[in-house]
Design an enzyme around this catalytic site. Sequence first.
Site, PDB file in Angstrom:
ATOM      1  N   GLU A 139      34.651  35.176  55.471  1.00  0.00           N
ATOM      2  CA  GLU A 139      34.532  36.517  56.037  1.00  0.00           C
ATOM      3  C   GLU A 139      33.504  37.343  55.289  1.00  0.00           C
ATOM      4  OE1 GLU A 139      38.793  37.192  55.303  1.00  0.00           O
ATOM      5  OE2 GLU A 139      38.234  38.977  54.186  1.00  0.00           O
ATOM      6  N   CYS A 157      29.758  43.449  52.061  1.00  0.00           N
ATOM      7  CA  CYS A 157      30.473  42.671  51.049  1.00  0.00           C
ATOM      8  C   CYS A 157      30.412  41.202  51.476  1.00  0.00           C
ATOM      9  CB  CYS A 157      31.918  43.167  50.973  1.00  0.00           C
ATOM     10  SG  CYS A 157      32.948  42.207  49.878  1.00  0.00           S
ATOM     11  N   CYS A 201      38.471  29.741  46.469  1.00  0.00           N
ATOM     12  CA  CYS A 201      38.022  30.104  45.115  1.00  0.00           C
ATOM     13  C   CYS A 201      38.756  29.255  44.084  1.00  0.00           C
ATOM     14  CB  CYS A 201      38.277  31.579  44.859  1.00  0.00           C
ATOM     15  SG  CYS A 201      37.705  32.104  43.220  1.00  0.00           S
ATOM     16  N   CYS A 211      43.224  33.453  40.931  1.00  0.00           N
ATOM     17  CA  CYS A 211      43.982  34.590  40.403  1.00  0.00           C
ATOM     18  C   CYS A 211      45.274  34.711  41.211  1.00  0.00           C
ATOM     19  CB  CYS A 211      43.165  35.871  40.512  1.00  0.00           C
ATOM     20  SG  CYS A 211      41.617  35.762  39.611  1.00  0.00           S
ATOM     21  N   CYS A 245      45.532  37.107  44.310  1.00  0.00           N
ATOM     22  CA  CYS A 245      44.422  37.158  45.272  1.00  0.00           C
ATOM     23  C   CYS A 245      44.567  36.131  46.387  1.00  0.00           C
ATOM     24  CB  CYS A 245      43.106  36.935  44.530  1.00  0.00           C
ATOM     25  SG  CYS A 245      41.683  36.819  45.637  1.00  0.00           S
ATOM     26  N   CYS A 285      40.273  41.043  49.880  1.00  0.00           N
ATOM     27  CA  CYS A 285      39.374  39.922  50.116  1.00  0.00           C
ATOM     28  C   CYS A 285      40.159  38.651  50.412  1.00  0.00           C
ATOM     29  CB  CYS A 285      38.421  39.730  48.937  1.00  0.00           C
ATOM     30  SG  CYS A 285      39.071  38.883  47.511  1.00  0.00           S
TER      31      CYS A 285
HETATM   32  N1  SAH Z   1      35.645  36.495  42.338  1.00  0.00           N
HETATM   33  C1  SAH Z   1      35.034  37.739  42.050  1.00  0.00           C
HETATM   34  C2  SAH Z   1      34.594  38.503  43.290  1.00  0.00           C
HETATM   35  C3  SAH Z   1      35.524  38.485  44.460  1.00  0.00           C
HETATM   36  S1  SAH Z   1      37.075  39.314  44.219  1.00  0.00           S
HETATM   37  C4  SAH Z   1      35.936  38.599  41.183  1.00  0.00           C
HETATM   38  O1  SAH Z   1      37.093  38.235  40.986  1.00  0.00           O
HETATM   39  O2  SAH Z   1      35.459  39.608  40.680  1.00  0.00           O
HETATM   40  C5  SAH Z   1      36.569  41.007  44.178  1.00  0.00           C
HETATM   41  C6  SAH Z   1      37.612  41.961  43.626  1.00  0.00           C
HETATM   42  O3  SAH Z   1      38.701  42.057  44.550  1.00  0.00           O
HETATM   43  C7  SAH Z   1      38.195  41.510  42.301  1.00  0.00           C
HETATM   44  O4  SAH Z   1      38.099  42.553  41.356  1.00  0.00           O
HETATM   45  C8  SAH Z   1      39.650  41.234  42.663  1.00  0.00           C
HETATM   46  O5  SAH Z   1      40.485  41.490  41.595  1.00  0.00           O
HETATM   47  C9  SAH Z   1      39.892  42.161  43.806  1.00  0.00           C
HETATM   48  N2  SAH Z   1      41.053  41.803  44.613  1.00  0.00           N
HETATM   49  C10 SAH Z   1      41.427  40.589  45.055  1.00  0.00           C
HETATM   50  N3  SAH Z   1      42.565  40.660  45.784  1.00  0.00           N
HETATM   51  C11 SAH Z   1      42.912  41.973  45.785  1.00  0.00           C
HETATM   52  C12 SAH Z   1      43.986  42.698  46.361  1.00  0.00           C
HETATM   53  N4  SAH Z   1      44.932  42.097  47.090  1.00  0.00           N
HETATM   54  N5  SAH Z   1      44.019  44.030  46.169  1.00  0.00           N
HETATM   55  C13 SAH Z   1      43.052  44.658  45.452  1.00  0.00           C
HETATM   56  N6  SAH Z   1      42.033  44.031  44.891  1.00  0.00           N
HETATM   57  C14 SAH Z   1      41.962  42.698  45.044  1.00  0.00           C
HETATM   58 FE1  SF4 Z   2      38.618  34.190  42.991  1.00  0.00          FE
HETATM   59 FE2  SF4 Z   2      40.120  36.124  44.034  1.00  0.00          FE
HETATM   60 FE3  SF4 Z   2      40.143  35.664  41.409  1.00  0.00          FE
HETATM   61 FE4  SF4 Z   2      37.949  36.744  42.528  1.00  0.00          FE
HETATM   62  S1  SF4 Z   2      39.990  37.682  42.410  1.00  0.00           S
HETATM   63  S2  SF4 Z   2      38.052  35.067  41.030  1.00  0.00           S
HETATM   64  S3  SF4 Z   2      38.004  35.699  44.531  1.00  0.00           S
HETATM   65  S4  SF4 Z   2      40.838  34.236  43.014  1.00  0.00           S
END
Ligand code: SAH
Ligand code: SF4
Length: 353
Positions: free
Chosen positions: A95, A108, A115, A119, A122, A335
Amino acid sequence: MAVADRPILAGMTPDELKAFVVSHGHPAYRATQINDWLCRRFQMVPDAMKNLPSALRQDLQSELHAPSSRIIRRADAGDGTGKLLLSLADDEVIEMVTIPAGDRLTFCLSTQVGCPVRCRFCASGADGLKRNLRCGEILEEYLHGIAAAGKQPENLVFMGIGEGLLNIGELLKSLDRLTSPAGFGMSPRRITVSTSGIVPGIRQLAAVKREYNLAISLHAVNDRIRAELIPDACRYPVQEILRAADEYRETVGRMVTFEYTLLDGINDSRADAAELGRLSRRHHAKINLIPFNETGNGFRRPSRRTIDEFAAEIERNGGHVTVRRERGSGENAACGQLRRQHAAPDNAGLSDN
Ligand code: SAH
Ligand code: SF4
């Protein structure tokens, strides 16, 4: 069709285009025309490239992915934020998001399918990494976004699905095309790369010495809390990340941002805020607080009051903080959520258009 089987037109450099047209018996200047269609008129379909002879259009169509992806769903979050769900040549799905704010438009973009960092909060990492995106696929996200929004964006953030610094080769190629004068001509200062703190990748990005903004998803002020959020495999120690952030600022001359996704009862204490304020001051870094978007994985967003107090405590300790305004609010805002919903369409909740 396997995605690696042929070049993607949208990702080809002027030199690669030239080699292609010449090897197919066309004059070299045709490469400039194709490049103009891509980068000036944002057109990636050969049949629409009207000043090309049909034999060349045929060659582009039959030997390249042109394009390799297509929009399978367009969702509107109601506040102007738009999500495009894209199907790739091998039927994987990613997306991209278009975010208007005043007269500024931000895109974005995703860098991977899934990934590898995984995390725990996420949606993008829930199933791990499927594969890296190719430069051409990343640029197609950009071009689909322009077609949907009707204009080129002022700002670009790599904050979609994936960890761009673990796909650094293709990320650097796409950054180059996005910023080169013969390419899309964007200023590096208008592009932000977000990373979960991949230290070798931060150094590689610094080494190109372009003024890209770096956002580091810190989420915790120490390794103990960080380990609750990010599995060991791809997690670097906080101190190493801070050192790499300092080096980035010194090499590139841009302030670094620390992103901090606020999670109820996990990283939202007053002591965390105070330490974050000190880190911000010591490392000349901006703090961007991201109130968690709940995704049904057990993590919760702190109350409005906790978020406000957390920000105030950062400031009291000399930090520079902003709280991310809600964009694309609702259950599919974070995301990777739309992509996962596509895999399990029962949770549909966005309006399609
Ligand atoms: N992998 C990279 C970029 C993609 S994620 C990274 O982790 O920075 C981009 C941001 O979205 C990250 O800071 C992540 O912590 C945040 N993010 C992911 N899932 C989220 C959620 N459910 N609510 C708020 N922020 C979220
Ligand atoms: Fe990957 Fe989501 Fe962690 Fe960013 S926040 S590194 S997209 S798992």
